[in-house]
Design an enzyme around this catalytic site. Structure first.
Site, short mmCIF file in Angstrom:
data_model
loop_
_atom_site.label_atom_id
_atom_site.label_comp_id
_atom_site.label_asym_id
_atom_site.label_seq_id
_atom_site.Cartn_x
_atom_site.Cartn_y
_atom_site.Cartn_z
CE LYS A 15 34.76 32.74 41.78
NZ LYS A 15 35.33 31.66 40.94
CG ASN A 44 48.87 32.87 39.03
OD1 ASN A 44 49.71 33.73 38.89
ND2 ASN A 44 48.75 32.16 40.14
CB THR A 94 44.81 24.99 37.42
OG1 THR A 94 43.51 25.56 37.50
CG2 THR A 94 45.46 25.42 36.13
CE LYS A 122 37.18 20.71 43.21
NZ LYS A 122 36.11 19.80 42.79
N GLY A 123 38.07 27.39 44.53
CA GLY A 123 37.48 28.73 44.43
C GLY A 123 37.88 29.67 45.56
CB VAL A 124 39.32 29.06 48.86
CG1 VAL A 124 39.78 29.82 50.08
CG2 VAL A 124 38.02 28.33 49.14
CG ASP A 131 35.63 28.77 38.59
OD1 ASP A 131 36.32 29.69 39.04
OD2 ASP A 131 35.81 27.57 38.88
CG LEU A 132 40.97 29.36 34.80
CD1 LEU A 132 40.77 29.31 33.29
CD2 LEU A 132 42.17 30.24 35.14
CG ASP A 133 41.26 25.27 39.57
OD1 ASP A 133 41.51 24.29 38.86
OD2 ASP A 133 41.38 25.26 40.80
CD GLU A 138 32.61 28.92 40.72
OE1 GLU A 138 33.02 27.84 41.15
OE2 GLU A 138 33.29 29.95 40.76
CG ASP A 139 35.36 23.95 40.25
OD1 ASP A 139 35.35 25.21 40.36
OD2 ASP A 139 36.33 23.26 40.58
CB SER A 198 39.16 32.94 37.68
OG SER A 198 40.14 32.27 38.44
CB ALA A 199 39.21 32.88 43.24
P1 B16 Z 1 45.95 31.85 42.68
P2 B16 Z 1 39.00 29.49 40.34
C1 B16 Z 1 40.84 29.38 42.27
O1 B16 Z 1 40.51 29.41 40.91
C2 B16 Z 1 41.24 27.97 42.67
O2 B16 Z 1 40.09 27.11 42.61
C3 B16 Z 1 41.77 27.96 44.09
O3 B16 Z 1 42.18 26.66 44.45
C4 B16 Z 1 42.96 28.94 44.17
O4 B16 Z 1 43.46 29.00 45.49
C5 B16 Z 1 42.48 30.33 43.74
O5 B16 Z 1 41.97 30.26 42.41
C6 B16 Z 1 43.58 31.38 43.79
O6 B16 Z 1 44.54 31.08 42.82
O7 B16 Z 1 46.82 31.40 43.79
O8 B16 Z 1 46.42 31.44 41.30
O9 B16 Z 1 45.63 33.33 42.76
O10 B16 Z 1 38.37 28.16 40.62
O11 B16 Z 1 38.28 30.65 41.04
O12 B16 Z 1 39.20 29.75 38.88
MG MG Z 2 36.89 26.66 40.29
#
Ligand code: B16
Ligand code: MG
Length: 217
Positions: free
Chosen positions: A144, A117, A16, A44-46, A8-10, A168-169, A113-114
């Site tokens: 997810k 960006n 981030t 997170k991950g949403v 996972d990224l963030d 994953e976090d 990653s969700a």
């Molecule tokens: P964006 P991950 C997720 O990244 C973040 O945890 C989550 O807080 C964020 O809303 C989501 O990416 C969407 O991000 O607005 O940049 O498309 O943890 O899946 O890497």
């Molecule tokens: Mg994450």
């Protein structure tokens, strides 16, 4: 036999989350309400739109679908502004050594990653060369806890889910990994990631051998 690792990224490779949260706070201030810090774990991950819905719900703010699109885009503009100067220093502690060790062991690597960006962030922090595939929020239909993002990454790496570890976090991300048939490793607190097969606080002091040994025990 483990042949691949999917990250996972963030919250796993880079921090981030605080930039996301600052941008959401700016948006809610503009709308005239505040959000509790405790909501951060739930975001997170949403996906961006699902996060907006959680936030508007908390503030009791009703918006039309058109207004929601504008608000999500405004938040993303602030988010992009805040990450303009991100660099290698924002790679989380222990990550660089861990992915270097995986490379030495011939383990394939991908990002799932969700975030829409994800690609520019990975390039900015200078770790793009390690990953054969980056599957981001633009490339999947289901978010997810659906395992689509990780299954796509495994398919790109040409491995079966049972041959890969997902790091994953978020609780939902671990659920996605488990449903997809991957080994799941949570990064963070046991109390937030009780569904993970293994939980570590971060990558400091870990390598491929220590993780695979811990997963087998
Ligand atoms: P964006 P991950 C997720 O990244 C973040 O945890 C989550 O807080 C964020 O809303 C989501 O990416 C969407 O991000 O607005 O940049 O498309 O943890 O899946 O890497
Ligand atoms: Mg994450």
């Amino acid at each position: 036999m483990i042949k691949a690792c999917i990250f996972d990224l963030d919250g796993v490779l880079v921090d981030t989350a605080r930039y996301h949260f600052q941008s959401w706070k700016k948006l809610t201030a503009q709308l005239g309400f505040t959000i509790e810090d405790s909501i951060e774990e739930r975001l997170k991950g949403v996906s961006r739109m699902d996060s907006l819905n959680i936030i508007l719900d908390q503030g009791g703010y009703k918006a039309t679908e058109d207004e929601k699109r504008i608000l999500a885009s405004q938040k993303n503009d602030w988010y992009l502004e805040s990450i303009t100067d991100m660099n290698h220093e924002e790679v989380l502690n222990g990550v660089q050594e861990f992915i270097e060790n995986l490379k030495e062991n011939g383990i394939k690597m991908a990002v799932g990653s969700a975030s829409k960006n994800a690609k520019p962030i990975i390039e900015k922090v200078g770790i793009g060369n390690y990953f054969e595939s980056i599957v981001d929020g633009n490339m999947v239909i289901k978010t997810k806890p659906d395992p689509e993002v990780f299954l796509k990454a495994a398919s790109d790496l040409d491995v079966e889910p049972g041959e890969a570890i997902v790091f994953e976090d978020s609780y939902k991300g671990i659920e996605a990994a488990n449903t997809g048939g991957f080994y799941s490793v949570g990064i963070g607190l046991e109390s937030n990631l009780s569904n993970a097969r293994l939980v570590i606080p971060n990558f400091i002091g870990h390598n491929f051998e220590s993780i695979t040994a811990a997963l087998k025990s």
